[in-house]
Design a protein around this motif. Structure first.
Motif, PDB file in Angstrom:
ATOM      1  N   TRP A 126      -3.450  15.530  -1.106  1.00  0.00           N
ATOM      2  CA  TRP A 126      -2.990  14.324  -0.415  1.00  0.00           C
ATOM      3  C   TRP A 126      -3.583  13.120  -1.128  1.00  0.00           C
ATOM      4  CZ3 TRP A 126       0.228  14.013   3.926  1.00  0.00           C
ATOM      5  CH2 TRP A 126       0.668  15.257   4.394  1.00  0.00           C
ATOM      6  N   HIS A 127      -2.793  12.072  -1.270  1.00  0.00           N
ATOM      7  CA  HIS A 127      -3.284  10.887  -1.981  1.00  0.00           C
ATOM      8  C   HIS A 127      -2.496   9.660  -1.565  1.00  0.00           C
ATOM      9  CE1 HIS A 127       0.094  12.401  -4.345  1.00  0.00           C
ATOM     10  NE2 HIS A 127       0.268  11.152  -4.765  1.00  0.00           N
ATOM     11  N   GLY A 128      -3.070   8.512  -1.807  1.00  0.00           N
ATOM     12  CA  GLY A 128      -2.390   7.264  -1.477  1.00  0.00           C
ATOM     13  C   GLY A 128      -3.183   6.088  -2.012  1.00  0.00           C
ATOM     14  N   VAL A 129      -2.685   4.907  -1.750  1.00  0.00           N
ATOM     15  CA  VAL A 129      -3.343   3.671  -2.193  1.00  0.00           C
ATOM     16  C   VAL A 129      -3.596   2.813  -0.958  1.00  0.00           C
ATOM     17  CG1 VAL A 129      -3.089   1.582  -3.601  1.00  0.00           C
ATOM     18  CG2 VAL A 129      -2.315   3.791  -4.483  1.00  0.00           C
ATOM     19  N   ASP A 130      -4.879   2.643  -0.620  1.00  0.00           N
ATOM     20  CA  ASP A 130      -5.237   1.916   0.608  1.00  0.00           C
ATOM     21  C   ASP A 130      -4.829   0.452   0.522  1.00  0.00           C
ATOM     22  OD1 ASP A 130      -6.476   4.272   1.262  1.00  0.00           O
ATOM     23  OD2 ASP A 130      -8.525   3.463   1.255  1.00  0.00           O
ATOM     24  N   ARG A 131      -5.122  -0.162  -0.624  1.00  0.00           N
ATOM     25  CA  ARG A 131      -4.845  -1.594  -0.774  1.00  0.00           C
ATOM     26  C   ARG A 131      -5.027  -1.954  -2.227  1.00  0.00           C
ATOM     27  NH1 ARG A 131     -10.203  -4.083  -0.398  1.00  0.00           N
ATOM     28  NH2 ARG A 131     -11.644  -2.449   0.278  1.00  0.00           N
ATOM     29  N   ARG A 155       0.858  -1.184   0.000  1.00  0.00           N
ATOM     30  CA  ARG A 155       0.000   0.000   0.000  1.00  0.00           C
ATOM     31  C   ARG A 155       0.892   1.230   0.000  1.00  0.00           C
ATOM     32  NH1 ARG A 155      -0.216   2.169   4.957  1.00  0.00           N
ATOM     33  NH2 ARG A 155      -2.209   3.119   4.531  1.00  0.00           N
ATOM     34  N   MET A 156       0.247   2.378  -0.126  1.00  0.00           N
ATOM     35  CA  MET A 156       1.024   3.636  -0.087  1.00  0.00           C
ATOM     36  C   MET A 156       0.241   4.613   0.771  1.00  0.00           C
ATOM     37  SD  MET A 156       3.407   5.734  -2.052  1.00  0.00           S
ATOM     38  CE  MET A 156       3.686   4.598  -3.351  1.00  0.00           C
ATOM     39  N   GLY A 157       0.839   5.044   1.864  1.00  0.00           N
ATOM     40  CA  GLY A 157       0.161   5.965   2.779  1.00  0.00           C
ATOM     41  C   GLY A 157      -0.120   7.319   2.138  1.00  0.00           C
ATOM     42  N   LEU A 158      -1.037   8.051   2.733  1.00  0.00           N
ATOM     43  CA  LEU A 158      -1.381   9.375   2.203  1.00  0.00           C
ATOM     44  C   LEU A 158      -0.160  10.297   2.245  1.00  0.00           C
ATOM     45  CD1 LEU A 158      -4.905  10.058   3.788  1.00  0.00           C
ATOM     46  CD2 LEU A 158      -4.377   9.685   1.359  1.00  0.00           C
ATOM     47  N   HIS A 159       0.067  10.980   1.147  1.00  0.00           N
ATOM     48  CA  HIS A 159       1.218  11.887   1.049  1.00  0.00           C
ATOM     49  C   HIS A 159       0.906  12.935  -0.010  1.00  0.00           C
ATOM     50  CE1 HIS A 159       1.740   9.026  -2.252  1.00  0.00           C
ATOM     51  NE2 HIS A 159       2.385  10.004  -2.878  1.00  0.00           N
ATOM     52  N   GLN A 160       1.757  13.952  -0.094  1.00  0.00           N
ATOM     53  CA  GLN A 160       1.707  14.917  -1.196  1.00  0.00           C
ATOM     54  C   GLN A 160       2.941  14.700  -2.056  1.00  0.00           C
ATOM     55  OE1 GLN A 160       1.589  18.349   1.536  1.00  0.00           O
ATOM     56  NE2 GLN A 160      -0.013  19.168   0.207  1.00  0.00           N
ATOM     57  N   ASP A 161       2.821  14.925  -3.362  1.00  0.00           N
ATOM     58  CA  ASP A 161       3.997  14.898  -4.248  1.00  0.00           C
ATOM     59  C   ASP A 161       4.516  16.327  -4.293  1.00  0.00           C
ATOM     60  OD1 ASP A 161       3.278  12.288  -4.718  1.00  0.00           O
ATOM     61  OD2 ASP A 161       3.065  12.501  -6.884  1.00  0.00           O
ATOM     62  N   PHE A 201      -7.489   3.905  -4.823  1.00  0.00           N
ATOM     63  CA  PHE A 201      -6.788   5.195  -4.827  1.00  0.00           C
ATOM     64  C   PHE A 201      -7.597   6.169  -3.981  1.00  0.00           C
ATOM     65  CE2 PHE A 201      -5.858   9.174  -7.480  1.00  0.00           C
ATOM     66  CZ  PHE A 201      -4.561   9.313  -7.028  1.00  0.00           C
ATOM     67  N   ARG A 202      -6.954   6.832  -3.050  1.00  0.00           N
ATOM     68  CA  ARG A 202      -7.645   7.767  -2.155  1.00  0.00           C
ATOM     69  C   ARG A 202      -7.087   9.174  -2.365  1.00  0.00           C
ATOM     70  NH1 ARG A 202     -11.067   7.341   1.733  1.00  0.00           N
ATOM     71  NH2 ARG A 202     -10.955   5.072   1.631  1.00  0.00           N
ATOM     72  N   VAL A 203      -7.966  10.129  -2.485  1.00  0.00           N
ATOM     73  CA  VAL A 203      -7.548  11.521  -2.713  1.00  0.00           C
ATOM     74  C   VAL A 203      -8.259  12.430  -1.720  1.00  0.00           C
ATOM     75  CG1 VAL A 203      -7.390  13.408  -4.380  1.00  0.00           C
ATOM     76  CG2 VAL A 203      -7.389  11.060  -5.193  1.00  0.00           C
ATOM     77  N   GLY A 204      -7.497  13.321  -1.109  1.00  0.00           N
ATOM     78  CA  GLY A 204      -8.076  14.325  -0.220  1.00  0.00           C
ATOM     79  C   GLY A 204      -7.854  15.714  -0.792  1.00  0.00           C
ATOM     80  N   GLY A 205      -7.870  16.696   0.074  1.00  0.00           N
ATOM     81  CA  GLY A 205      -7.600  18.065  -0.364  1.00  0.00           C
ATOM     82  C   GLY A 205      -6.131  18.389  -0.190  1.00  0.00           C
ATOM     83  N   THR A 206      -5.822  19.683  -0.222  1.00  0.00           N
ATOM     84  CA  THR A 206      -4.421  20.072  -0.112  1.00  0.00           C
ATOM     85  C   THR A 206      -3.991  20.257   1.345  1.00  0.00           C
ATOM     86  OG1 THR A 206      -5.071  22.371  -0.428  1.00  0.00           O
ATOM     87  CG2 THR A 206      -4.391  21.165  -2.381  1.00  0.00           C
ATOM     88  N   GLU A 207      -4.969  20.177   2.271  1.00  0.00           N
ATOM     89  CA  GLU A 207      -4.623  20.241   3.703  1.00  0.00           C
ATOM     90  C   GLU A 207      -4.638  18.832   4.271  1.00  0.00           C
ATOM     91  OE1 GLU A 207      -3.866  23.121   5.193  1.00  0.00           O
ATOM     92  OE2 GLU A 207      -4.299  24.196   3.321  1.00  0.00           O
ATOM     93  N   ARG A 208      -3.683  18.570   5.108  1.00  0.00           N
ATOM     94  CA  ARG A 208      -3.622  17.257   5.764  1.00  0.00           C
ATOM     95  C   ARG A 208      -4.879  17.050   6.626  1.00  0.00           C
ATOM     96  NH1 ARG A 208       1.801  15.464   8.006  1.00  0.00           N
ATOM     97  NH2 ARG A 208       1.447  13.231   7.945  1.00  0.00           N
ATOM     98  N   GLY A 209      -5.434  15.853   6.583  1.00  0.00           N
ATOM     99  CA  GLY A 209      -6.575  15.552   7.446  1.00  0.00           C
ATOM    100  C   GLY A 209      -7.923  15.974   6.896  1.00  0.00           C
TER     101      GLY A 209
END
Ligand code: SIN
Ligand code: FE2
Length: 207
Positions: free
Chosen positions: A179-184, A120-126, A147-155
């Motif tokens: 913020w984005h990552g891959v849960d599984r 998996r890949m934890g939530l991060h920003q590039d 694939f998980r995507v959030g906003g530009t603020e953490r949390g």
């Protein structure tokens, strides 16, 4: 081969653009063949975070720069840890970039992430790149990945979608620093890779 993104199939996930099925199965096979060459020249390595934890994903890269992580930190490097220069970015990956990047200058890095069972890949920003006006373009091959995507603020609030083989995602514009990552992954869900697993390519302008 020329790729034609169909605007009717484009979807948005918290500002990330998704292009489902942009690569058909012939294109996926051709790209995979090129990636076998990349991995022969620059073998996959399992990076360690600066804090000393092994990442579950294995990585290599193509292009002028590769992204590396070790006890010294995260950075772009002009050589694979073995000392060899990175191989050229596969032609089809460059075609995907041209099709969906909105006219950005050519990518300088194609990061290759391999997700085996359980990776998996934890939530991060590039955010190790110099020019955030250029998007990050991601190409998925093999098993499905959530694939998980959030906003530009953490949390912030997040949303997720399954990326399948041949799907392309773009983090650009206001979503460039999302913020984005891959849960599984759904190991074994695709037959593209005979041994299973998921490959994700991310194309970036570095300088
Ligand atoms: C990444 O953010 O580096 C990888 C994204 C993905 O595997 O889809
Ligand atoms: Fe990323």
């Amino acid at each position: 081969m020329t790729l034609y993104p169909d605007p009717d199939r484009r979807r948005l996930l918290n500002g990330a653009e998704l292009w489902p099925g942009l690569l058909d199965s012939d294109a996926q096979q051709a790209l995979l063949e090129d990636l076998r060459g990349v991995v022969r020249a620059a073998p996959l390595v399992q990076p360690v975070t600066p804090g000393g934890r092994k990442m579950s994903v294995r990585m290599t890269a193509a292009g002028r720069f590769g992204w590396v992580s070790d006890r010294q930190g995260y950075r772009y490097a002009e050589r694979h840890p073995s000392g060899v220069a990175w191989p050229p970015i596969p032609r089809l990956a460059l075609e995907v970039w041209r099709a969906v990047s909105g006219g950005a200058r050519a990518p300088e890095c194609c990061l290759v992430n391999f997700y085996g069972e359980g990776a998996r890949m934890g939530l991060h920003q590039d955010r190790d790149e110099a020019d955030f006006s250029c998007p990050v373009v991601s190409i998925s091959l093999g098993d499905d990945g959530l694939f998980r995507v959030g906003g530009t603020e953490r949390g912030g609030r997040t949303a997720s979608a399954w990326l399948g083989s041949g799907d392309v995602a773009v983090l650009g514009g206001p979503a460039r620093l999302a913020w984005h990552g891959v849960d599984r992954i759904r190991f074994g869900s695709s037959r593209l890779l005979p041994q299973g697993g998921r490959i994700n390519l991310t194309l970036r302008v570095v300088t």
